[in-house]
Motif scaffolding. Structure first.
Motif, PDB file in Angstrom:
ATOM      1  N   THR A  43       0.857  -1.183   0.000  1.00 56.34           N
ATOM      2  CA  THR A  43       0.000   0.000   0.000  1.00 56.34           C
ATOM      3  C   THR A  43       0.891   1.229   0.000  1.00 56.34           C
ATOM      4  O   THR A  43       1.706   1.403   0.906  1.00 56.34           O
ATOM      5  N   GLU A  44       0.721   2.077  -1.013  1.00 63.18           N
ATOM      6  CA  GLU A  44       1.575   3.260  -1.095  1.00 63.18           C
ATOM      7  C   GLU A  44       1.204   4.263  -0.010  1.00 63.18           C
ATOM      8  O   GLU A  44       0.035   4.574   0.203  1.00 63.18           O
ATOM      9  N   ILE A  45       2.231   4.745   0.683  1.00 60.23           N
ATOM     10  CA  ILE A  45       2.063   5.725   1.754  1.00 60.23           C
ATOM     11  C   ILE A  45       2.944   6.916   1.414  1.00 60.23           C
ATOM     12  O   ILE A  45       4.136   6.757   1.137  1.00 60.23           O
ATOM     13  N   PRO A  46       2.395   8.140   1.424  1.00 63.77           N
ATOM     14  CA  PRO A  46       3.258   9.308   1.194  1.00 63.77           C
ATOM     15  C   PRO A  46       4.313   9.412   2.296  1.00 63.77           C
ATOM     16  O   PRO A  46       4.058   9.074   3.456  1.00 63.77           O
ATOM     17  N   LEU A  47       5.501   9.849   1.918  1.00 68.79           N
ATOM     18  CA  LEU A  47       6.610   9.916   2.877  1.00 68.79           C
ATOM     19  C   LEU A  47       6.278  10.836   4.055  1.00 68.79           C
ATOM     20  O   LEU A  47       6.736  10.595   5.168  1.00 68.79           O
ATOM     21  N   GLU A  48       5.445  11.846   3.813  1.00 64.48           N
ATOM     22  CA  GLU A  48       5.084  12.785   4.884  1.00 64.48           C
ATOM     23  C   GLU A  48       4.231  12.116   5.965  1.00 64.48           C
ATOM     24  O   GLU A  48       4.303  12.478   7.137  1.00 64.48           O
ATOM     25  N   SER A  49       3.385  11.158   5.594  1.00 64.76           N
ATOM     26  CA  SER A  49       2.517  10.497   6.583  1.00 64.76           C
ATOM     27  C   SER A  49       3.027   9.109   6.965  1.00 64.76           C
ATOM     28  O   SER A  49       2.348   8.396   7.701  1.00 64.76           O
ATOM     29  N   PHE A  50       4.215   8.759   6.502  1.00 67.55           N
ATOM     30  CA  PHE A  50       4.772   7.436   6.771  1.00 67.55           C
ATOM     31  C   PHE A  50       5.016   7.218   8.267  1.00 67.55           C
ATOM     32  O   PHE A  50       4.660   6.187   8.831  1.00 67.55           O
ATOM     33  N   GLU A  51       5.595   8.211   8.930  1.00 71.14           N
ATOM     34  CA  GLU A  51       5.907   8.078  10.357  1.00 71.14           C
ATOM     35  C   GLU A  51       4.638   7.941  11.192  1.00 71.14           C
ATOM     36  O   GLU A  51       4.577   7.131  12.123  1.00 71.14           O
ATOM     37  N   ASN A  52       3.580   8.714  10.863  1.00 75.35           N
ATOM     38  CA  ASN A  52       2.323   8.612  11.610  1.00 75.35           C
ATOM     39  C   ASN A  52       1.684   7.235  11.427  1.00 75.35           C
ATOM     40  O   ASN A  52       1.112   6.677  12.366  1.00 75.35           O
ATOM     41  N   GLU A  53       1.771   6.686  10.209  1.00 72.77           N
ATOM     42  CA  GLU A  53       1.230   5.350   9.954  1.00 72.77           C
ATOM     43  C   GLU A  53       1.974   4.309  10.797  1.00 72.77           C
ATOM     44  O   GLU A  53       1.366   3.392  11.355  1.00 72.77           O
TER      45      GLU A  53
END
Length: 136
Positions: free
Chosen positions: A78-88
């Motif tokens: 599942t593609e996750i934007p790098l900006e929201s990667f840490e929150n995920e």
């Protein structure tokens, strides 16, 4: 090697290899190996107590984090934007405190992107990280 074709009853040169000493040495080595092999185990015999069977511990699948050649970050496909990667990752860590990650990064991806992903993983508090490579 020399061959003597005359039959004068003198000292004849043998044309064959005598394998009897070789076979004798190999048999001695085989006997020594057979005798010493059981002595190489350092087993201490212990009478173990009997207990009831227990279920094996549940093995959890690791979460795969992938970075493709274009620098896109994926969590389990599942593609996750790098900006929201840490929150995920923090959300997943809250759901499973023993989470383990496997990091796959394409050979052509820039090092800076992989470094950002790894620092996000560290900031999310995930301690179990495996970096996967191909052995040559």
């Amino acid at each position: 090697m020399a061959f003597n074709t005359k039959d004068d009853g003198g000292d004849d040169v043998m044309g064959e290899i005598n394998v009897t000493p070789l076979v004798d040495v190999m048999l001695v080595l085989l006997v020594v190996f057979i005798v010493t092999a059981p002595l190489l185990t350092n087993a201490i015999h212990v009478n173990l107590p009997e207990t009831a069977e227990t279920a094996p511990p549940e093995e959890k699948e690791a979460v795969y984090v992938s970075v493709d050649a274009q620098g896109k970050v994926f969590i389990d496909k599942t593609e996750i934007p790098l900006e929201s990667f840490e929150n995920e990752l923090k959300t997943r860590k809250a759901a499973d405190p023993e989470i383990a990650l496997n990091l796959n990064a394409d050979d052509a991806v820039q090092y800076g992107i992989v470094a950002k992903v790894m620092s996000s993983i560290e900031r999310a508090g995930i301690a179990k990280l495996s970096v996967l490579t191909i052995a040559k």
